[in-house]
Design a protein around this motif. Structure first.
Motif, PDB file in Angstrom:
ATOM      1  N   ALA A 129      -4.620  -4.709  -1.307  1.00 35.42           N
ATOM      2  CA  ALA A 129      -4.570  -3.604  -0.352  1.00 35.42           C
ATOM      3  C   ALA A 129      -5.941  -3.147   0.099  1.00 35.42           C
ATOM      4  O   ALA A 129      -6.071  -2.436   1.070  1.00 35.42           O
ATOM      5  CB  ALA A 129      -3.818  -2.426  -0.979  1.00 35.42           C
ATOM      6  N   ALA A 163       4.638  -7.303   3.039  1.00 31.11           N
ATOM      7  CA  ALA A 163       4.593  -5.947   2.496  1.00 31.11           C
ATOM      8  C   ALA A 163       4.046  -5.005   3.565  1.00 31.11           C
ATOM      9  O   ALA A 163       3.323  -5.429   4.473  1.00 31.11           O
ATOM     10  CB  ALA A 163       3.735  -5.891   1.236  1.00 31.11           C
ATOM     11  N   GLN A 219       2.083  -1.189   3.865  1.00 31.92           N
ATOM     12  CA  GLN A 219       1.402  -0.116   3.146  1.00 31.92           C
ATOM     13  C   GLN A 219       1.112   1.043   4.098  1.00 31.92           C
ATOM     14  O   GLN A 219       1.120   0.880   5.310  1.00 31.92           O
ATOM     15  CB  GLN A 219       0.101  -0.630   2.537  1.00 31.92           C
ATOM     16  N   ALA A 233      10.711   2.897   1.911  1.00 33.73           N
ATOM     17  CA  ALA A 233       9.484   2.745   1.134  1.00 33.73           C
ATOM     18  C   ALA A 233       9.647   3.388  -0.243  1.00 33.73           C
ATOM     19  O   ALA A 233      10.525   4.225  -0.475  1.00 33.73           O
ATOM     20  CB  ALA A 233       8.312   3.376   1.872  1.00 33.73           C
ATOM     21  N   GLU A 253       4.656   2.415  -0.426  1.00 32.10           N
ATOM     22  CA  GLU A 253       4.543   0.953  -0.352  1.00 32.10           C
ATOM     23  C   GLU A 253       5.924   0.350  -0.153  1.00 32.10           C
ATOM     24  O   GLU A 253       6.931   0.845  -0.681  1.00 32.10           O
ATOM     25  CB  GLU A 253       3.914   0.401  -1.638  1.00 32.10           C
ATOM     26  N   ASP A 305       7.348  -3.569  -0.477  1.00 36.56           N
ATOM     27  CA  ASP A 305       7.136  -4.987  -0.774  1.00 36.56           C
ATOM     28  C   ASP A 305       8.496  -5.678  -0.732  1.00 36.56           C
ATOM     29  O   ASP A 305       9.385  -5.360  -1.531  1.00 36.56           O
ATOM     30  CB  ASP A 305       6.483  -5.150  -2.156  1.00 36.56           C
TER      31      ASP A 305
END
Length: 846
Positions: A14, A51, A53, A83, A88, A90
């Motif tokens: 990240a 993913a 973020q 989320a 996050e 993923d």
């Protein structure tokens, strides 16, 4: 069969935004962004980690993928997500919510769920030199219409790996494209055929070349100056292509493989049945009857299977179901269309989608198997996939439920359920590669052809093998044979009538090697120097001499060199941090699937299995864990951090494919493999050979956690009159509640297990321990395992033709210990399990 998932690469770190990822235009640097791994470009058959973020805690979003094919037609898929508390998202850990193209935990769902905006359109790749461009978008909310655009990214899905050569072929009548892997070769060769669509599809051949095969994508009609239609087919054209491959300097012989889908499948069966030089044939939803056109070869003509279009069912949507259109090739005159595949000298693999609506693929596979076995041929491999349709392509091609049929002239249904079809494509792709590797790749450990000529017809002879280990200790074996009517003897087909083994055993002289009479008993023939061949002298003596007696007069002899390392394999001694050992790398540029290899409580560095794995295309790390260099001299306690450092070293090595690595272990090494896959995310596949599902002997520490080691109770050891120790009952009972803290919590593992056991293992109760492991996994809803259980096999199941050792000196106890097993059954277990181990590792490591 149970379906297997690939292990997904972890998302990019990240800390920095990867190339090809971006927030939506005009948003601040703190805006949500998409992270991809690989970042900007990946191969089409490889998984892509996705993913997001920078979202709000538990924020609801919709992800959408878009892709245009080479004609400009648009394919799209979408899924709804929420989320995590940290903002996050993923896709490898977060399930899709209902309401999109799919739901549930589907890391690659946004790719395999892509559907065309134009009805009856199938995603096809014609130009493999250019990638597909995948667009990813993140929208606010779960509305029917897209909300605010939060982030977007582009990613290239490529077909040609760097270094793969694409060579157009116009040799004689051949119209084809040859794909050659990087490196000097030679490579196992395959001819790849598609079906009634004609032209020259290259994408599957190209992707196979990325995995180390020399693949010829072969057109057979509707391409350049080839016939425009498929009215009749002459097998001489395909024979020309076979000979081209057999004579090519970059193709490894002595034979090649065939891969065909649909009509291409029955063409492959015809080629295998009539042409020479075919070693392995794989069919994807193929027919065992000739379909669609008259087939000619020399003076042979096979008519096409009859059909009745009135049996097609057309629904209100205008889509036809043609599954019942073809006649039965077992009935009436249609039996003439059944291809005589019993004439083939190759092995067969049938890949079957059980929801195939083009025709009855499973019926064809079963009838082909029956016919082969009725003629005394080996039973073919048949892999069936419930819910899979007709077009089983390489992984992540979207399923096509219906499209125009070129010969039928209408849209037809191909069958399949998208999720099941995707899983079938992933598994079938690995099955196909494993099949061709098994049958096309010549390896140093392959069976030597032993032939004796110049004898008298019926002459009795004794064959002896003599070898010495690294310390000069002699090992020998013998077997009794009789020459045939021509005065010849072939170990591949002739049976031994006595000596150290009986029956047809081409490698019997090698796996029955045992210490000679003048040597100390209970020694094991283990190669220590993998760089040097094991030299075995094979001698032919007159008459039948019992084992251990003075042989008759010598009539012939020859030396066989058994290699443990192929040319080009590199051996690198390691001193990386605390890690010690040897890394074996295959020839070529890589990257290669990575495997850590460990043995049991004998300690030290044992390399021969690692070097053989490297010969088979794996980057193999032979890992000692005590009694080597500056490692502890004895195994009092073990720290999992040592094994974690080894796994991270291998995972990060530039020659290792990733995203995860595998582990193979025997005995104590097997239970360490189970602990590694349980606690270390870097490990995604574990092979346990004769292992225990609890920690034994030495306490295992990992951070603040400790798994106590089960102990051996020497009061439970029995000793035979010859002084051999039987320790079968000596280990503490892992089912005793008092020993529950030693149980390895394997249900925590996200990877896959292969449990290999010998049912006559006398070192400990490995069959019971495998049962306990399976029971524990199933109690937690897991089916991520395979079991190979071998009657008559003992404890140490090594690579093929490793000499059987029923009793060996135990390094720790200093006494001879019974390992169990019967020599022939153990040898067969070694040969079978070796192939299955490689298939398992290729399946889960890529």
């Amino acid at each position: 069969m149970g379906q297997s998932r690939l292990s997904w690469p972890g998302p990019a770190p990240a800390a920095s935004r990867s190339p090809g990822t971006a927030p939506a235009q005009g948003l601040s640097s703190m805006a949500p962004s998409i992270r991809l791994s690989p970042a900007a470009r990946s191969l089409f058959d490889e998984p892509l980690a996705i993913a997001v973020q920078g979202l709000g805690p538990r924020q609801q979003v919709t992800l959408r993928t878009s892709l245009r094919d080479e004609t400009g037609e648009l394919f799209q898929a979408s899924a709804r997500y929420q989320a995590g508390d940290d903002g996050e998202l993923d896709l490898a850990r977060c399930p899709a919510l209902p309401g999109g193209s799919f739901s549930g935990l589907e890391p690659m769902g946004l790719l395999w769920a892509l559907q065309p905006q134009k009805p009856f359109w199938r995603l096809v790749k014609r130009d493999v030199q250019s990638p597909f461009l995948l667009q990813l978008e993140v929208f606010e909310g779960h509305g029917e219409r897209p909300g605010q655009l939060l982030a977007q990214a582009q990613h290239e899905r490529a077909f040609l790996r760097d270094g793969v050569r694409r060579v157009p072929v116009r040799e004689g009548r051949i119209r084809a494209t040859l794909f050659l892997p990087p490196g000097s070769g030679p490579f196992p060769g395959i001819i790849d055929l598609y079906g009634a669509g004609g032209g020259l599809p290259e994408h599957r051949a190209c992707l196979l070349a990325n995995h180390g095969f020399a693949v010829l994508a072969l057109a057979f009609y509707s391409y350049e100056d080839l016939p425009k239609g498929m009215k009749e087919i002459h097998l001489e054209y395909f024979e020309e292509a076979v000979n081209y491959m057999l004579q090519h300097t970059q193709v490894k012989g002595p034979g090649i493989g065939l891969l065909g889908h649909s009509k291409g499948g029955d063409l492959c069966i015809s080629m295998a049945s009539f042409l020479k030089g075919i070693t392995a044939t794989a069919l994807i939803n193929g027919s065992v009857a000739n379909v669609g056109a008259v087939l000619h070869y020399k003076d042979i003509t096979i008519p096409p299977l009859g059909s009745n279009l009135k049996r097609a069912k057309v629904g209100k949507s205008g889509i036809a179901d043609i599954i019942d259109v073809l006649n039965n090739p077992l009935e009436g005159p249609d039996h003439q269309s059944f291809i005589p595949l019993e004439k083939a000298e190759c092995c067969f693999l049938f890949i079957v989608g059980q929801d195939d609506h083009n025709w009855k693929s499973e019926f064809f596979a079963v009838e082909g198997s029956k016919r082969l076995q009725a003629h005394g041929k080996e039973k073919p491999e048949i892999v069936c996939y419930p819910g899979a349709g007709h077009y089983i392509e390489p992984p992540f091609f979207p399923m096509c439920a219906a499209s125009m049929h070129l010969l039928f002239g209408k849209p037809v249904m191909w069958g399949g359920e998208p999720k099941a079809h995707c899983e079938a494509q992933i598994d079938a792709w690995q099955q196909i590669q494993a099949f061709f590797r098994k049958h096309l790749t010549g390896k140093p450990s392959e069976t030597p052809k032993t032939r004796v000529a110049g004898l008298s017809p019926g002459q009795p002879v004794t064959l002896r093998a003599v070898a010495a280990d690294d310390r000069g200790c002699l090992f020998q074996s013998c077997a009794h044979y009789r020459a045939d009517s021509r005065g010849e003897l072939h170990l591949a087909t002739d049976a031994s009538h006595g000596g150290d083994y009986t029956g047809v055993e081409p490698m019997g002289l090698f796996w029955s090697l045992a210490p000679a009479g003048m040597e100390k008993p209970y020694q094991r023939l283990v190669p220590r120097n993998t760089g040097a061949p094991m030299k075995v002298e094979v001698l032919v003596h007159q008459g039948h001499s019992p084992p251990g007696s003075m042989p008759g007069p010598l009539v012939a002899k020859a030396e066989v060199q058994r290699l443990f390392t192929a040319p080009g394999v590199r051996r690198i001694r390691l001193k990386e941090g605390v890690v010690r050992g040897s890394l074996f790398l295959p020839p070529g540029d890589g990257p290669f699937p990575g495997v850590i290899d460990m043995y049991g409580d004998e300690g030290g560095l044992i390399e021969f299995r690692s070097s053989l794995l490297a010969t088979r295309g794996f980057a193999a790390l032979s890992l000692p864990y005590f009694d080597f260099e500056d490692l502890p001299r004895v195994m009092k306690e073990l720290k999992l951090e040592y094994f974690e450092e080894a796994a991270r070293f291998l995972q990060r090595h530039p020659k290792v494919k990733g995203p995860g690595v595998g582990v193979i272990g025997t005995g104590k090494g097997a239970e360490l493999a189970l602990s590694m896959i349980t606690f270390l995310p870097e490990v995604v596949a574990a092979v346990s050979i004769s292992g225990c599902s609890s920690n034994t002997i030495a306490d295992l520490h990992y951070g603040e956690m400790t798994l106590p080691g089960l102990r051996f109770d020497m009061k439970k050891v029995s000793v035979s009159d010859s002084g051999v120790f039987d320790i079968f009952e000596a280990l503490d009972d892992p089912t005793n509640p008092a020993n529950s803290s030693s149980v390895i919590p394997i249900e925590k593992a996200e990877g896959h297990f292969l449990l290999v056991v010998g049912e006559d293992d006398r070192m400990w109760k490995s069959s019971l321990y495998a049962e306990l492991a399976i029971k524990r996994l199933r109690q937690h809803g897991k089916e991520n395992f395979e079991l190979l259980s071998y009657p008559g096999a003992g404890h140490r199941i090594d690579p093929p033709s490793t000499p059987f050792c029923q009793v060996a000196m135990d390094r720790v106890l200093g006494v001879p210990v019974l390992g169990g097993g019967e020599s022939k059954a153990h040898a067969h277990a070694q040969e079978h399990s070796w192939g299955k181990i490689q298939e398992f590792l290729h399946l889960h490591l890529g």
